[in-house]
Design an enzyme around this catalytic site. Structure first.
Site, mmCIF file in Angstrom:
data_model
loop_
_atom_site.group_PDB
_atom_site.id
_atom_site.type_symbol
_atom_site.label_atom_id
_atom_site.label_comp_id
_atom_site.label_asym_id
_atom_site.label_seq_id
_atom_site.Cartn_x
_atom_site.Cartn_y
_atom_site.Cartn_z
ATOM 1 N N LYS A 159 0.876 -1.182 0.000
ATOM 2 C CA LYS A 159 0.000 0.000 0.000
ATOM 3 C C LYS A 159 0.905 1.222 0.000
ATOM 4 O O LYS A 159 2.042 1.151 0.454
ATOM 5 C CB LYS A 159 -0.877 0.011 1.261
ATOM 6 C CG LYS A 159 -2.093 0.893 1.159
ATOM 7 C CD LYS A 159 -3.268 0.184 0.490
ATOM 8 C CE LYS A 159 -4.407 1.150 0.210
ATOM 9 N NZ LYS A 159 -5.603 0.450 -0.269
ATOM 10 N N ASP A 165 -7.023 4.304 -4.603
ATOM 11 C CA ASP A 165 -7.695 4.181 -3.305
ATOM 12 C C ASP A 165 -8.289 5.572 -3.053
ATOM 13 O O ASP A 165 -8.494 6.336 -4.015
ATOM 14 C CB ASP A 165 -6.692 3.762 -2.207
ATOM 15 C CG ASP A 165 -7.380 3.399 -0.878
ATOM 16 O OD1 ASP A 165 -7.940 2.302 -0.789
ATOM 17 O OD2 ASP A 165 -7.372 4.216 0.063
HETATM 18 P P1 NDP Z 1 -12.865 7.808 -2.977
HETATM 19 O O1 NDP Z 1 -11.798 8.805 -2.748
HETATM 20 O O2 NDP Z 1 -13.395 7.591 -4.344
HETATM 21 O O3 NDP Z 1 -14.118 8.128 -2.038
HETATM 22 C C1 NDP Z 1 -13.982 8.189 -0.649
HETATM 23 C C2 NDP Z 1 -15.294 8.658 -0.062
HETATM 24 O O4 NDP Z 1 -15.242 8.562 1.350
HETATM 25 C C3 NDP Z 1 -15.590 10.122 -0.389
HETATM 26 O O5 NDP Z 1 -16.984 10.312 -0.424
HETATM 27 C C4 NDP Z 1 -14.978 10.832 0.807
HETATM 28 O O6 NDP Z 1 -15.532 12.100 1.065
HETATM 29 C C5 NDP Z 1 -15.314 9.876 1.939
HETATM 30 N N1 NDP Z 1 -14.297 9.990 2.988
HETATM 31 C C6 NDP Z 1 -12.968 9.780 2.856
HETATM 32 N N2 NDP Z 1 -12.345 9.992 4.027
HETATM 33 C C7 NDP Z 1 -13.311 10.336 4.900
HETATM 34 C C8 NDP Z 1 -13.311 10.686 6.262
HETATM 35 N N3 NDP Z 1 -12.166 10.719 6.974
HETATM 36 N N4 NDP Z 1 -14.497 10.979 6.847
HETATM 37 C C9 NDP Z 1 -15.656 10.948 6.127
HETATM 38 N N5 NDP Z 1 -15.723 10.636 4.823
HETATM 39 C C10 NDP Z 1 -14.563 10.341 4.228
HETATM 40 O O7 NDP Z 1 -12.297 6.441 -2.350
HETATM 41 P P2 NDP Z 1 -12.795 4.955 -2.596
HETATM 42 O O8 NDP Z 1 -14.257 4.927 -2.819
HETATM 43 O O9 NDP Z 1 -11.895 4.338 -3.592
HETATM 44 O O10 NDP Z 1 -12.452 4.276 -1.187
HETATM 45 C C11 NDP Z 1 -13.400 4.190 -0.109
HETATM 46 C C12 NDP Z 1 -12.983 3.094 0.841
HETATM 47 O O11 NDP Z 1 -12.931 1.837 0.129
HETATM 48 C C13 NDP Z 1 -11.601 3.249 1.477
HETATM 49 O O12 NDP Z 1 -11.631 2.704 2.779
HETATM 50 C C14 NDP Z 1 -10.718 2.378 0.599
HETATM 51 O O13 NDP Z 1 -9.545 1.948 1.261
HETATM 52 C C15 NDP Z 1 -11.659 1.223 0.316
HETATM 53 N N6 NDP Z 1 -11.343 0.409 -0.837
HETATM 54 C C16 NDP Z 1 -11.258 0.953 -2.089
HETATM 55 C C17 NDP Z 1 -10.968 0.159 -3.172
HETATM 56 C C18 NDP Z 1 -10.975 0.680 -4.562
HETATM 57 O O14 NDP Z 1 -10.909 -0.130 -5.482
HETATM 58 N N7 NDP Z 1 -11.085 1.972 -4.797
HETATM 59 C C19 NDP Z 1 -10.648 -1.276 -3.013
HETATM 60 C C20 NDP Z 1 -10.864 -1.772 -1.662
HETATM 61 C C21 NDP Z 1 -11.175 -0.943 -0.634
HETATM 62 P P3 NDP Z 1 -14.756 13.433 0.570
HETATM 63 O O15 NDP Z 1 -14.957 13.477 -0.898
HETATM 64 O O16 NDP Z 1 -15.394 14.527 1.312
HETATM 65 O O17 NDP Z 1 -13.323 13.218 0.963
#
Ligand code: NDP
Length: 453
Positions: free
Chosen positions: A126, A166
């Site tokens: 990571k 991510d």
């Molecule tokens: P994105 O950046 O596309 O979206 C993240 C979302 O979560 C946004 O809506 C963001 O809001 C919100 N968010 C992030 N940090 C916080 C926080 N501290 N408090 C509240 N809301 C928050 O990321 P992903 O959708 O790719 O990832 C989401 C989760 O899924 C993570 O935990 C990631 O590790 C996990 N994941 C992702 C994979 C992938 O293929 N993308 C694979 C496996 C797991 P804002 O826009 O306001 O920041």
């Protein structure tokens, strides 16, 4: 906590101070593995777990870049190469101001087990940076990505380490990173996944994590003779994982009713329809706006900003049957877990990594609900990255249907493996034990075979 786990955790905390998320991830896995180590003392004497919690390599570097005003900015870059016993390091890059060594180590550690569960030959890694793409221009993001890759390129390669996206790293960032890698190395290879469709990407990769989390929930429900159709679903986040979780829920006849971002959340009792989801995708992916605008646009939906004084997240206090945490780590605490259970939720499928605190997890396990931990439920993303790597190696592209079918097959197998392993080790229905043990065994056996390296 057993004596073994107690001693292990004391060592982990002494060696890795100020890394609470890493401690949490190790503790959860260690507690499951006691069941295996009791049956297989050879793993204990080879100190396999003690070796797995130590990264094979940690790379930390300076990322200087220039903003649009001509001012110099400095961020920190990381890559944690955690374990390569079963394949090249594989895992995403996270760009978010909260990123630090401990968070990336927890994610890299989880990734080792998750990648093992996919059945594909991928080790765990990571990386990322404390850079915040939010509010930056495309040119600023490009300059940052180029500077980041001008160091990272030395450490990665299609047979060494293959990063992906991510939080904060989507198609735009992968494009800039890939462009710089290609220029520096003078070669076009599958060194990153999540690439654009016309330059080596795979169909269904953007959808894969969210779709996979829904497939996993459907498999859990099947064990009770039920399906997702008609069920109200709480979804957090509004990024990549949340969007495609909502899309697949709609395709299967379920009703997503919430979405969120770091500013607050929306609740739409009537349900987030395909038309409303299209609005969200445009809002978040093209206009890069805030979820608040959903409630301005659609009557009947309500928006609540995050209240830092609250000890719980009200998103998790709505009536529903299913929950898909898809934002970030520790977004469901003990109080949230209690609210979910109180309001009828009995299916939790984690799209995010470690979104539930240990206190919350224990409540889900005690209540014997269908609880799919992230390392199993969200493994569809990295599995499809593995499929992207295969297509790159063969220099061909599979159709949308073919990739989706393979993804579905992989999620069904991961579910089966977790379900059966939990039963075999005397804890039927406990997907946490099932995922930790099944993920561990493959890596542990590879490490035993390969000697003390
Ligand atoms: P994105 O950046 O596309 O979206 C993240 C979302 O979560 C946004 O809506 C963001 O809001 C919100 N968010 C992030 N940090 C916080 C926080 N501290 N408090 C509240 N809301 C928050 O990321 P992903 O959708 O790719 O990832 C989401 C989760 O899924 C993570 O935990 C990631 O590790 C996990 N994941 C992702 C994979 C992938 O293929 N993308 C694979 C496996 C797991 P804002 O826009 O306001 O920041």
């Amino acid at each position: 906590m057993s004596d073994y786990v107690g001693k292990l955790m004391a060592d982990v905390k002494a060696k890795n101070p100020s890394e609470p998320e890493f401690h949490q991830a190790v503790q959860e896995v260690a507690e499951s593995l006691v069941l295996v180590l009791d049956r297989h003392p050879e793993y204990r004497s080879a100190r396999i777990l003690e070796r797995i919690i130590e990264p094979e390599r940690v790379i930390l570097f300076r990322v200087p870049w220039m903003d649009d005003q001509g001012d110099v900015q400095v961020n920190r870059g990381f890559r944690i190469e955690m374990n390569s016993a079963i394949g090249p390091y594989k895992g995403g890059l996270r760009f978010h101001p909260s990123v630090n060594l401990g968070i990336l180590k927890f994610l890299a550690f989880e990734q080792v087990f998750k990648n093992s569960l996919t059945t594909l030959p991928m080790g765990g890694g990571k990386g990322g940076s404390d850079f915040d793409p939010k509010g930056k221009s495309d040119n600023e993001v490009m300059r940052f990505c180029q500077s980041f890759m001008s160091e990272l390129f030395r450490h990665i390669g299609p047979d060494t380490d293959v990063p992906a996206g991510d939080i904060g790293v989507g198609g735009r960032e992968i494009g800039f990173l890939f462009g710089m890698y290609r220029k520096l190395r003078n070669e076009f290879t599958g060194v990153l996944t999540g690439k654009g469709l016309h330059w080596g990407g795979s169909l269904i990769r953007p959808e894969a994590t969210g779709y996979g989390a829904v497939y996993f929930a459907a498999e859990m429900l099947k064990t009770r003779g039920e399906e997702l159709k008609g069920k109200a679903c709480l979804v957090s986040g509004s990024g990549n994982v949340a969007q495609y979780t909502a899309e697949k829920l709609l395709q299967l006849g379920a009703k997503p009713v919430t979405l969120s971002d770091s500013g607050g959340y929306i609740y739409d009792e009537a349900g987030i329809t395909k038309e409303k989801l299209d609005f969200v995708m445009d809002l978040k992916n093209v206009r890069r706006g805030r979820i608040k605008e959903y409630a301005d646009k659609f009557k009947g939906a309500v928006y609540a900003p995050i209240d830092p004084k609250l000890d719980h997240n009200p998103l998790w206090a709505h009536k529903a049957q299913c929950a898909f945490p898809s934002a970030t780590q520790n977004e469901i605490n003990g109080k949230d877990a209690a609210n979910l259970l109180k309001n009828g939720v009995y299916v939790v499928s984690e799209g995010a990594n470690m979104p539930t605190t240990i206190e919350g997890v224990n409540q889900f396990l005690d209540a014997k609900i269908l609880y799919g931990p992230g390392k199993a439920a969200n493994a569809g993303g990295v599995a499809t990255s593995g499929l992207e790597m295969s297509q790159n190696s063969m220099r061909l592209s599979w159709s949308r249907e073919e990739v989706d079918q393979r993804l579905h097959g992989i999620m069904v197998n991961i579910h089966k493996n977790c379900f059966e392993t939990a039963k075999k080790y005397g804890t039927p229905g406990n997907y946490v034990n099932g995922a930790n043990i099944a993920g561990f065994l493959k890596v542990a056996n590879a490490m035993m075979d390969q000697g003390l390296v």
